[in-house]
Write a protein that holds these residues in place. Structure first.
Motif, PDB file in Angstrom:
ATOM      1  N   MET A 226       1.194  -1.261   0.022  1.00 56.92           N
ATOM      2  CA  MET A 226      -0.111   0.154   0.104  1.00 56.92           C
ATOM      3  C   MET A 226       0.653   1.542  -0.253  1.00 56.92           C
ATOM      4  N   MET A 227       2.097   1.515   0.630  1.00 50.65           N
ATOM      5  CA  MET A 227       3.061   2.267   0.507  1.00 50.65           C
ATOM      6  C   MET A 227       3.591   2.360  -0.931  1.00 50.65           C
ATOM      7  N   ILE A 228       3.260   1.361  -2.103  1.00 50.52           N
ATOM      8  CA  ILE A 228       3.941   1.633  -2.430  1.00 50.52           C
ATOM      9  C   ILE A 228       2.550   1.709  -3.705  1.00 50.52           C
ATOM     10  N   ASP A 229       1.762   1.527  -3.081  1.00 50.13           N
ATOM     11  CA  ASP A 229       0.029   2.069  -3.650  1.00 50.13           C
ATOM     12  C   ASP A 229       0.199   3.600  -4.471  1.00 50.13           C
ATOM     13  N   TYR A 230       0.687   4.115  -3.036  1.00 50.04           N
ATOM     14  CA  TYR A 230       0.219   5.789  -3.185  1.00 50.04           C
ATOM     15  C   TYR A 230       1.506   6.482  -3.176  1.00 50.04           C
ATOM     16  N   LEU A 231       2.907   5.460  -3.763  1.00 52.81           N
ATOM     17  CA  LEU A 231       4.093   6.873  -3.810  1.00 52.81           C
ATOM     18  C   LEU A 231       4.314   6.571  -5.434  1.00 52.81           C
ATOM     19  N   ALA A 232       3.819   5.320  -5.804  1.00 47.26           N
ATOM     20  CA  ALA A 232       4.181   5.860  -7.856  1.00 47.26           C
ATOM     21  C   ALA A 232       3.515   5.997  -8.538  1.00 47.26           C
ATOM     22  N   PRO A 233       1.485   6.098  -8.362  1.00 42.47           N
ATOM     23  CA  PRO A 233       1.484   7.046  -9.588  1.00 42.47           C
ATOM     24  C   PRO A 233       1.528   8.426  -8.368  1.00 42.47           C
ATOM     25  N   SER A 234       1.419   9.103  -7.357  1.00 38.94           N
ATOM     26  CA  SER A 234       2.031  10.160  -6.637  1.00 38.94           C
ATOM     27  C   SER A 234       2.832  11.067  -7.651  1.00 38.94           C
ATOM     28  N   LEU A 235       4.296  10.035  -8.173  1.00 35.77           N
ATOM     29  CA  LEU A 235       5.168  10.451  -8.687  1.00 35.77           C
ATOM     30  C   LEU A 235       5.069  10.450  -9.846  1.00 35.77           C
ATOM     31  N   ASP A 236       5.277   9.469 -10.887  1.00 34.19           N
ATOM     32  CA  ASP A 236       5.587   9.512 -12.080  1.00 34.19           C
ATOM     33  C   ASP A 236       3.773  10.688 -12.434  1.00 34.19           C
ATOM     34  N   THR A 237       2.653  10.324 -12.800  1.00 27.33           N
ATOM     35  CA  THR A 237       1.686  10.532 -12.973  1.00 27.33           C
ATOM     36  C   THR A 237       1.561  12.672 -12.877  1.00 27.33           C
ATOM     37  N   THR A 238       2.517  13.013 -11.684  1.00 30.90           N
ATOM     38  CA  THR A 238       2.252  14.350 -11.635  1.00 30.90           C
ATOM     39  C   THR A 238       3.546  15.077 -12.550  1.00 30.90           C
ATOM     40  N   ILE A 239       4.605  14.497 -12.742  1.00 29.86           N
ATOM     41  CA  ILE A 239       5.586  14.681 -13.269  1.00 29.86           C
ATOM     42  C   ILE A 239       5.493  14.671 -14.263  1.00 29.86           C
ATOM     43  N   SER A 240       4.392  14.204 -14.692  1.00 31.07           N
ATOM     44  CA  SER A 240       4.755  14.072 -16.471  1.00 31.07           C
ATOM     45  C   SER A 240       3.129  14.533 -16.453  1.00 31.07           C
ATOM     46  N   ALA A 241       2.379  15.260 -16.017  1.00 35.31           N
ATOM     47  CA  ALA A 241       1.752  16.275 -16.102  1.00 35.31           C
ATOM     48  C   ALA A 241       2.100  17.453 -15.674  1.00 35.31           C
ATOM     49  N   ILE A 242       2.756  17.858 -14.990  1.00 34.88           N
ATOM     50  CA  ILE A 242       3.863  19.109 -14.871  1.00 34.88           C
ATOM     51  C   ILE A 242       4.844  19.819 -16.166  1.00 34.88           C
ATOM     52  N   SER A 243       5.386  18.827 -16.400  1.00 35.78           N
ATOM     53  CA  SER A 243       6.255  18.340 -18.151  1.00 35.78           C
ATOM     54  C   SER A 243       5.415  18.235 -19.125  1.00 35.78           C
ATOM     55  N   SER A 244       4.345  17.548 -19.242  1.00 39.49           N
ATOM     56  CA  SER A 244       3.030  17.878 -19.932  1.00 39.49           C
ATOM     57  C   SER A 244       3.134  19.540 -20.082  1.00 39.49           C
ATOM     58  N   ALA A 245       2.313  19.965 -19.079  1.00 45.05           N
ATOM     59  CA  ALA A 245       2.204  21.650 -19.028  1.00 45.05           C
ATOM     60  C   ALA A 245       3.284  22.648 -19.578  1.00 45.05           C
ATOM     61  N   LEU A 246       4.564  22.236 -19.420  1.00 42.76           N
ATOM     62  CA  LEU A 246       5.223  22.616 -19.716  1.00 42.76           C
ATOM     63  C   LEU A 246       5.438  22.564 -21.173  1.00 42.76           C
ATOM     64  N   TYR A 247       5.896  21.793 -21.714  1.00 41.92           N
ATOM     65  CA  TYR A 247       5.812  21.509 -23.442  1.00 41.92           C
ATOM     66  C   TYR A 247       4.373  22.099 -23.756  1.00 41.92           C
ATOM     67  N   LEU A 248       3.585  21.421 -23.656  1.00 39.68           N
ATOM     68  CA  LEU A 248       2.121  22.458 -24.368  1.00 39.68           C
ATOM     69  C   LEU A 248       2.929  23.748 -24.194  1.00 39.68           C
ATOM     70  N   PHE A 249       2.728  24.598 -23.519  1.00 37.78           N
ATOM     71  CA  PHE A 249       3.087  25.686 -23.331  1.00 37.78           C
ATOM     72  C   PHE A 249       4.181  26.535 -23.981  1.00 37.78           C
ATOM     73  N   ALA A 250       4.768  25.629 -23.951  1.00 40.22           N
ATOM     74  CA  ALA A 250       6.247  26.461 -24.749  1.00 40.22           C
ATOM     75  C   ALA A 250       5.992  26.435 -26.715  1.00 40.22           C
ATOM     76  N   LEU A 251       4.948  25.039 -26.524  1.00 46.17           N
ATOM     77  CA  LEU A 251       4.325  24.834 -28.084  1.00 46.17           C
ATOM     78  C   LEU A 251       3.022  25.908 -28.572  1.00 46.17           C
ATOM     79  N   HIS A 252       2.862  26.264 -27.850  1.00 46.18           N
ATOM     80  CA  HIS A 252       1.812  26.859 -28.190  1.00 46.18           C
ATOM     81  C   HIS A 252       1.410  28.288 -26.908  1.00 46.18           C
ATOM     82  N   PRO A 253       2.990  29.286 -27.482  1.00 51.99           N
ATOM     83  CA  PRO A 253       2.831  30.096 -27.079  1.00 51.99           C
ATOM     84  C   PRO A 253       1.434  31.429 -26.272  1.00 51.99           C
TER      85      PRO A 253
END
Length: 394
Positions: A226-253
């Motif tokens: 259950m500790m892994i349950d909460y760690l893995a999704p909380s890290l990777d999905t949020t890092i994905s969302a934030i980096s994708s946001a930066l990518y999309l805003f760079a692509l669409h000024p």
């Protein structure tokens, strides 16, 4: 009306390196074929459209997670005992143990800290001016999540690699899964050691789980999973969302200018980022009985692949789905799942992503790419590996 049994077949491998790096043409081809498509490479029914994905996510009785949500029997066996791989009362029991940590009220107590840390990350990034978007995206979740989950300081340097491997293992048994399997097992060993040594940080989720085991509310063996349950999704999905946001805003000024002109668009922007670049590619479910979906016969025991990234680009559901528009009402996007298995930590992920965007909006006039994006090779997580940016202050 008789059920359809002549299901369209898709032969390309959705989990090849080229398809992982550029999945969207595959999604479009699958949607064209129909609402239910047989993936001959993986012997699974794929659901590429929004309506069927949502239907399956909202019907746990017919489409179960307890048999595992991966595409290989090893991961589906190893993952037993997790919140992700459970249904009904078992799922509710596990989820309730930590739900109080992620309620809106609980998150409000964290908001000032998250905002301060986001401001520090943004200040540092703007001072450097040339940055890697993924490095910026990683800084905030790594400063919040390990403490919340309760991981001791020793061993934290491996958490990102371990978390990514945990997702990789949920794909088919391909080279990618085999290559990262040792890291996935390493995370389980670490989690078990934390439970054995009772080294989870006081006042953390992990500490709550140890107390629950002491009181007989869960088995001790469940603490680690259950500790892994909460760690893995909380890290990777949020890092994905934030980096994708930066990518999309760079692509669409022009979208960045809209956000600077009206920072109240941040919540809509977060939903649109997750819709446009869904952090989770797909999870599977198993049919608990003979059933039908979109007029297609689904035999009991069949595995169905819920393609979140494709559903979120379905033109039957979204106007101009390939267009990134932060004014869109994308609240119904499926990127965080839906129903009882909706992402438990989505409130925290939204808070972190929003905090970073607000901090950058205050300090950055333009976001410009200084090199091509490199997409990570992961069976399940859709995220950037590297994206060189210049943050122009203003």
């Amino acid at each position: 009306m008789p059920l359809r049994t002549d299901i369209p077949v898709y032969r390309p491998d959705l989990y090849s390196a080229s398809a992982i790096r550029d999945t969207y043409p595959h999604y479009a081809a699958l949607r064209e074929l129909g609402p239910v498509v047989w993936l001959s490479k993986h012997k699974v029914y794929a659901l590429p459209r929004y309506a069927e994905c949502r239907q399956v996510l909202l019907d746990d009785d017919t489409f179960a997670s307890s048999g595992g949500v991966g595409l290989n029997p090893v991961a589906n066996r190893v993952g037993q005992g997790t919140t992700l791989f459970s249904d009904g009362e078992d799922h509710a029991r596990r989820r309730s143990l930590l739900a109080h940590r992620l309620t809106p009220r609980a998150l409000r107590t964290m908001k000032d800290t998250v905002d301060q840390q986001a401001a520090a990350v943004a200040e540092d990034a703007v001072a450097r001016r040339t940055v890697d978007a993924v490095e910026v995206a990683t800084a905030l979740p790594m400063s919040v999540i390990p403490d919340l989950v309760g991981w001791p300081q020793q061993g934290r340097e491996h958490l990102l690699r371990w978390a990514g491997a945990t997702f990789d293992a949920l794909g088919p048994l391909n080279c990618q899964a085999a290559r990262t399997l040792p890291a996935s097992l390493g995370m389980m060993r670490y989690a078990r050691a934390v439970v054995r040594d009772r080294s989870a940080l006081d006042g953390s989720m992990g500490h709550d789980l140890l107390l629950a085991a002491d009181e007989g509310r869960i088995m001790p063996a469940e603490c680690a999973t259950m500790m892994i349950d909460y760690l893995a999704p909380s890290l990777d999905t949020t890092i994905s969302a934030i980096s994708s946001a930066l990518y999309l805003f760079a692509l669409h000024p022009e979208q960045w200018r809209l956000l600077k002109a009206d920072p109240d668009l941040v919540p809509k922007a977060v939903n649109e980022v997750v819709r446009h670049q869904s952090p989770i590619r797909a999870f599977s479910r198993t049919a608990t009985r003979d059933t039908e979906l979109a007029g297609t016969a689904i035999p009991k025991g069949s595995r169905l692949l819920v393609l979140y990234g494709s559903a979120n680009r379905d033109p039957l559901e979204w106007d101009d789905p390939d267009t990134f528009d932060i004014r869109r009402d994308a609240a119904r996007q499926l990127g965080f799942g839906q129903g009882t298995h909706g992402c438990a930590g989505q409130g925290l992920a939204r808070m972190e992503t929003s905090a970073i965007l607000r901090a950058l909006v205050e300090r950055v006039d333009r976001i410009e790419m200084t090199g091509p994006p490199e997409w990570a090779l992961n069976n399940v997580i859709h995220r950037l590996e590297r994206l060189p940016l210049e943050l122009i202050p203003g």
